[in-house]
Design an enzyme around this catalytic site. Structure first.
Site, PDB file in Angstrom:
ATOM      1  N   ALA A   1       0.830  -1.213   0.000  1.00 43.61           N
ATOM      2  CA  ALA A   1       0.000   0.000   0.000  1.00 43.61           C
ATOM      3  C   ALA A   1       0.861   1.259   0.000  1.00 43.61           C
ATOM      4  O   ALA A   1       0.411   2.322  -0.408  1.00 43.61           O
ATOM      5  CB  ALA A   1      -0.905   0.005   1.226  1.00 43.61           C
TER       6      ALA A   1
ATOM      7  N   ILE B   1     -12.376 -13.982  -5.648  1.00 39.78           N
ATOM      8  CA  ILE B   1     -11.944 -13.859  -7.061  1.00 39.78           C
ATOM      9  C   ILE B   1     -11.978 -12.385  -7.476  1.00 39.78           C
ATOM     10  O   ILE B   1     -13.004 -11.732  -7.305  1.00 39.78           O
ATOM     11  CB  ILE B   1     -12.890 -14.642  -8.004  1.00 39.78           C
ATOM     12  CG1 ILE B   1     -13.037 -16.093  -7.573  1.00 39.78           C
ATOM     13  CG2 ILE B   1     -12.430 -14.534  -9.447  1.00 39.78           C
ATOM     14  CD1 ILE B   1     -14.037 -16.878  -8.417  1.00 39.78           C
TER      15      ILE B   1
ATOM     16  N   GLY C   1     -20.396 -21.520   7.604  1.00 42.23           N
ATOM     17  CA  GLY C   1     -20.303 -20.051   7.443  1.00 42.23           C
ATOM     18  C   GLY C   1     -20.378 -19.589   6.001  1.00 42.23           C
ATOM     19  O   GLY C   1     -19.993 -18.462   5.697  1.00 42.23           O
TER      20      GLY C   1
ATOM     21  N   GLU D   1     -25.867 -17.121   3.592  1.00 44.33           N
ATOM     22  CA  GLU D   1     -26.297 -15.806   4.051  1.00 44.33           C
ATOM     23  C   GLU D   1     -27.063 -15.968   5.364  1.00 44.33           C
ATOM     24  O   GLU D   1     -27.525 -17.066   5.695  1.00 44.33           O
ATOM     25  CB  GLU D   1     -27.229 -15.180   3.010  1.00 44.33           C
ATOM     26  CG  GLU D   1     -26.576 -14.901   1.677  1.00 44.33           C
ATOM     27  CD  GLU D   1     -25.380 -13.966   1.802  1.00 44.33           C
ATOM     28  OE1 GLU D   1     -25.535 -12.846   2.282  1.00 44.33           O
ATOM     29  OE2 GLU D   1     -24.270 -14.389   1.438  1.00 44.33           O
TER      30      GLU D   1
ATOM     31  N   LYS E   1     -25.234 -10.555  -7.452  1.00 44.14           N
ATOM     32  CA  LYS E   1     -23.864 -10.496  -7.988  1.00 44.14           C
ATOM     33  C   LYS E   1     -23.896 -10.303  -9.508  1.00 44.14           C
ATOM     34  O   LYS E   1     -23.112  -9.529 -10.069  1.00 44.14           O
ATOM     35  CB  LYS E   1     -23.124 -11.787  -7.633  1.00 44.14           C
ATOM     36  CG  LYS E   1     -22.913 -11.927  -6.123  1.00 44.14           C
ATOM     37  CD  LYS E   1     -22.512 -13.329  -5.726  1.00 44.14           C
ATOM     38  CE  LYS E   1     -22.305 -13.449  -4.226  1.00 44.14           C
ATOM     39  NZ  LYS E   1     -22.169 -14.820  -3.758  1.00 44.14           N
TER      40      LYS E   1
END
Ligand code: HSE
Length: 420
Positions: free
Chosen positions: A31, A129, A180, A183, A198
């Site tokens: 960064a 991804i 996990g 939703e 999406k």
């Protein structure tokens, strides 16, 4: 230095905080500045969480705090998240969100409100991804002809378990919730809505389509039975939940539905919680993207990519990597030290002791044979085809030299590395 607040410290939020801590050196080097996860906002302060950042339940205090530069919105849901993101942008704070439902309804409006303030959402589509980045940057020279993909890890995990292990639908839904992947309301997953959210985001980037979930065909996997899976197995199909966006003349076809796909297609190899998306550009042709579509660390990886992007903005990115005094000095491994398995093709004389000679040369170089086939070549020679257990490149190279000089070996040996 940038200070980050994480709104929603559940599976993904905890991973964001922990990865920013655990991989601090490499992330901050890339960064070009310090990135400090300074506070997390939660509903319930009494719930035990595996994080070391400070927590609060006062969201307004965080949004009003002028020292916070980036709001990472991971609270989920639409109504409250919408208010939080709007307020953050209005206050001039950069926003990173993984909230696909929010974007499915409010993406254009929030983008307009953001203006020049960074508003990023890589994690909203296909978890880890970098598909947003691929569409925005890598494929920018192309008209996108189609996008077809497995965009919901929960459904893909469920279908894979139903197909491979014959597990019943209800049992497997519970399992993916426990892991996990699902939703908060899993009907979003199995009903196809999560994949549709999406798909709508991808369709905006590829085609500028301003559609809402209500506008498109959405079917889930709830009606898939063991009979359907039997039929698919019988006729060499795989059952997948697909999000499909296609340019058809001057129209864009958008839909989410379960589908039988011939087992020859690459998407049928995308199993479990993995996601896979095929994008066809008019110039580049087909490109494929594959990776973990759900789960804390994979999704956090995409969130942090956006944070680093924001930090780098205007400074350019390193072209060939980065150098930092804070980092361990990594050095190139010598070719000799590479370790892998090898396949050898040896042509040897078909006579007593030839095999013993070959195996003793290999043994003398610390090489152990894993599998072997012997095939006749002609009346006097055979091929010995063999694979080794893991050994060192320098050993195999020396063994090959010795074999080449060995009288029973009648042709230069061939070697192919095995990657398994
Ligand atoms: N429930 C989602 C899935 C999580 O299963 O893909 C990642 O968006």
């Amino acid at each position: 230095m940038l200070k980050i607040a994480i709104i929603g410290v559940g599976t993904v939020g905890s991973s964001v905080a922990n990865i920013l801590r655990d991989n601090k050196d490499i992330i901050c080097s890339r960064a070009g500045m310090q990135l400090i996860p300074s506070i997390g906002v939660v509903n319930n302060l009494n719930k035990k969480r595996d994080v070391s950042i400070k927590l609060t339940d006062d969201i307004d205090l965080v949004l009003e705090d002028d020292s916070i530069d980036i709001i990472v919105e991971l609270m989920g849901g639409v109504t409250q998240a919408y208010e939080v993101v709007k307020k953050a942008l209005t206050k001039g704070k950069a926003v990173v969100t993984a909230n696909k439902a929010l974007l499915a309804y409010h993406r254009y409006e929030l983008q307009e409100l953001a203006g020049d303030i960074p508003f990023e959402f890589e994690a909203a589509v296909a978890g880890g991804i970098p598909i947003i980045n691929a569409l925005r940057e890598g494929l920018t020279a192309n008209h996108i002809e189609s996008m077809k993909g497995i965009m919901n890890g929960t459904c893909n995990y469920m279908l894979t378990r139903m197909i491979n292990d014959g597990v019943a639908y209800d049992d497997i839904l519970k399992e993916s919730q426990d892991l996990g992947y699902a939703e908060a309301d899993p009907s979003f997953d199995v009903g196809g809505f999560d994949a549709a959210h999406k798909l709508l985001i991808l369709a905006s980037i590829a085609y500028g389509i301003d559609a809402k979930p209500e506008d498109i065909l959405i079917e889930g996997i709830e009606n898939i039975t063991s009979e359907d899976i039997e039929f698919a197995n019988e006729f060499d199909y795989c059952v997948k939940l697909l999000g499909i966006a296609k340019k058809v003349g001057k129209q864009i076809e958008l839909r989410v539905n379960s589908a039988f796909i011939p087992n020859t297609q690459m998407l049928t190899k995308v199993d479990g919680v993995m996601n896979g998306i095929s994008v066809i550009g008019d110039k580049v042709g087909e490109t494929m993207y594959y990776g973990a579509g759900a789960g804390g660390d994979a999704t956090a990886s995409a969130v942090i990519a956006n944070i680093v992007d924001i930090a780098r903005r205007g400074k350019g990115s390193p072209m060939l990597g980065f150098k930092s005094e804070n980092l361990e000095n990594l050095i190139l491994m010598s070719k000799d030290d590479i370790k892998t398995k090898y396949y050898l093709r040896l042509r040897v004389e078909d006579k007593t002791g030839a095999l013993a000679k070959v195996s003793s040369i290999l043994a003398n170089h610390n090489i152990s044979i894993e599998k072997m086939l012997q095939k006749p070549v002609n009346k006097t020679c055979v091929h010995l085809l063999l694979s080794t257990h893991t050994c060192m490149e320098k050993d195999i190279n020396q063994a090959l030299k010795t074999l080449e000089d060995e009288i029973v070996v009648t042709k230069k040996p061939a070697m192919i590395r095995i990657e398994d």
